[in-house]
Design an enzyme around this catalytic site. Structure first.
Site, PDB file in Angstrom:
ATOM      1  N   TYR A 278       3.444   1.308  -2.401  1.00 44.84           N
ATOM      2  CA  TYR A 278       3.452   0.055  -3.295  1.00 44.84           C
ATOM      3  C   TYR A 278       4.496  -0.993  -2.799  1.00 44.84           C
ATOM      4  O   TYR A 278       5.624  -0.689  -2.471  1.00 44.84           O
ATOM      5  CB  TYR A 278       3.962   0.605  -4.630  1.00 44.84           C
ATOM      6  CG  TYR A 278       3.029   1.710  -5.271  1.00 44.84           C
ATOM      7  CD1 TYR A 278       1.968   1.499  -6.392  1.00 44.84           C
ATOM      8  CD2 TYR A 278       3.212   3.050  -5.031  1.00 44.84           C
ATOM      9  CE1 TYR A 278       1.130   2.278  -6.715  1.00 44.84           C
ATOM     10  CE2 TYR A 278       2.306   3.981  -5.480  1.00 44.84           C
ATOM     11  CZ  TYR A 278       1.235   3.615  -6.464  1.00 44.84           C
ATOM     12  OH  TYR A 278       0.395   4.719  -6.970  1.00 44.84           O
ATOM     13  N   HIS A 289      -1.437  -1.686  -7.889  1.00 45.62           N
ATOM     14  CA  HIS A 289      -2.449  -0.865  -6.638  1.00 45.62           C
ATOM     15  C   HIS A 289      -1.384  -0.905  -5.732  1.00 45.62           C
ATOM     16  O   HIS A 289      -0.822  -1.433  -5.029  1.00 45.62           O
ATOM     17  CB  HIS A 289      -3.668  -1.603  -6.569  1.00 45.62           C
ATOM     18  CG  HIS A 289      -4.433  -1.046  -5.489  1.00 45.62           C
ATOM     19  ND1 HIS A 289      -5.223   0.092  -5.684  1.00 45.62           N
ATOM     20  CD2 HIS A 289      -4.709  -1.559  -4.268  1.00 45.62           C
ATOM     21  CE1 HIS A 289      -5.906   0.449  -4.622  1.00 45.62           C
ATOM     22  NE2 HIS A 289      -5.480  -0.576  -3.926  1.00 45.62           N
ATOM     23  N   LYS A 320      -7.638  -0.181   0.371  1.00 46.65           N
ATOM     24  CA  LYS A 320      -6.218   0.113   0.920  1.00 46.65           C
ATOM     25  C   LYS A 320      -6.205  -0.307   2.328  1.00 46.65           C
ATOM     26  O   LYS A 320      -7.239  -0.336   3.170  1.00 46.65           O
ATOM     27  CB  LYS A 320      -5.575   1.181   0.771  1.00 46.65           C
ATOM     28  CG  LYS A 320      -5.490   1.873  -0.756  1.00 46.65           C
ATOM     29  CD  LYS A 320      -4.619   3.072  -0.975  1.00 46.65           C
ATOM     30  CE  LYS A 320      -4.927   3.784  -2.018  1.00 46.65           C
ATOM     31  NZ  LYS A 320      -4.516   2.945  -3.265  1.00 46.65           N
TER      32      LYS A 320
END
Length: 344
Positions: A278, A289, A320
């Site tokens: 993060y 997210h 990601k």
């Protein structure tokens, strides 16, 4: 128009410079209107029918006499030409900085003489290992056994974040198997700094937080966690090594680097990675997210292209970015390489 082999290049006369180099970016100019072609360029012109033969060899004869590794390079060259790019073989004297790649690709509408580069492309077959140390700012074009292509963009990154939380007093913890338990933790530890996970259950009579060993070792090294009987970071590191060997040291170095940069790493086990990361945490109850998946590997690792493709595909599927932390115990810094799918 004649095409002759001269060492490791093919030379073409007639109006070759105007027809092939000036108009379509093939080869490098020689004296007069002659040009020199790399074998992959000559093969492409033979394939298109723009050249009939090279010293009597047609397309089929020419490519079957090429050395190992030529097939994948030709397929990538063909694909990029079909996509509308001009490109040059990465050869000394042909292009600037040819080291570590096979092809230099120019932006659409640009050519060798325009001074701009869109992609530096390295070609590998699906069964060829890729040394982690050799991964630089480039595109790895993987050719599978059926001739399908996967383009992986590699870039150097410096991951970080904006999460910096401090508190005054160290917290007391205790080892419990492969984790550290903190009894009665201050709320800031998890809620703001996002360390550990609360021990939960119905009708719980205790408040506790269990930390991973890397979290515990990081906090102990900074005087923010104590253990009974004066145990500290050495105790945690020794325990971590007993649980997972040298991998613990690599993960701790990467974890520490990320935390020191203001990022918040948490376990990436569910995604097959070491950490999910993060960039900013304001509250554990309102997380954003996680942007990165990080896998920590020894700097001398050799990747199988299928493993790279698998990691990148998984990261993309969960929105990601895949990052590899290349760790060498005898070096002060970790090299971070982001890898993502690319459609040229």
């Amino acid at each position: 128009m004649d095409a002759e082999v001269h060492g490791d290049e093919i030379r073409v006369g007639g109006d070759a410079r105007q027809r092939f180099h000036d108009a379509r970016g093939y080869g490098r100019p020689l004296e007069g209107n002659r040009i020199a072609l790399a074998p992959v360029e000559a093969a492409h012109l033979l394939y298109r029918g723009d050249l009939e033969t090279v010293e009597g060899m047609d397309f089929r004869s020419f490519i079957t006499t090429r050395p190992a590794g030529f097939g994948p390079r030709f397929l990538v060259y063909l694909d990029l030409r079909d996509r509308g790019f001009y490109l040059s073989p990465a050869r000394e004297g042909w292009v600037d900085d040819p080291e570590g790649v096979d092809l230099i690709v120019y932006p659409r509408g640009k050519g060798p003489g325009d001074g701009e580069v869109a992609h530096r492309v390295r070609v590998v077959g699906e069964r060829a290992d890729v040394a982690a140390r050799s991964l630089d700012d480039q595109v790895v074009a993987v050719v599978d056994e059926e001739g399908d292509l996967t383009y992986l963009a590699v870039s150097s990154v410096e991951p970080g974040g904006t999460t910096h939380v401090e508190w005054d007093e160290p917290v007391a913890g205790a080892l419990l198997d492969d984790r550290v338990v903190v009894w009665d933790p201050p709320s800031i530890l998890h809620d703001r700094a996002f360390y550990g996970k609360p021990l939960e259950g119905r009708a719980a009579a205790y408040e506790a937080l269990h930390l991973s060993l890397v979290e515990g070792a990081y906090l102990a090294a900074r005087g923010l966690l104590t253990l009974p009987d004066e145990g500290g970071v050495e105790t945690l590191v020794e325990h971590g090594r007993s649980v997972e060997g040298d991998r613990f040291d690599r993960r701790l170095r990467a974890y520490s680097a990320l935390r020191d940069r203001g990022a918040v790493p948490k376990t990436g086990f569910k995604f097959g990675a070491d950490f999910r990361v993060y960039r900013e945490v304001t509250s554990a109850d309102d997380l954003g997210h996680s942007e990165l998946l990080v896998r920590v590997v020894p700097a001398d690792t050799r990747f199988a292209p299928r493993d790279l493709a698998l990691d990148v595909r998984l990261a993309h599927g969960v929105r990601k970015r895949m990052v590899f932390a290349l760790d060498a115990a005898n070096e002060d810094t970790i090299r971070w390489r982001a890898v993502s799918r690319l459609t040229p």
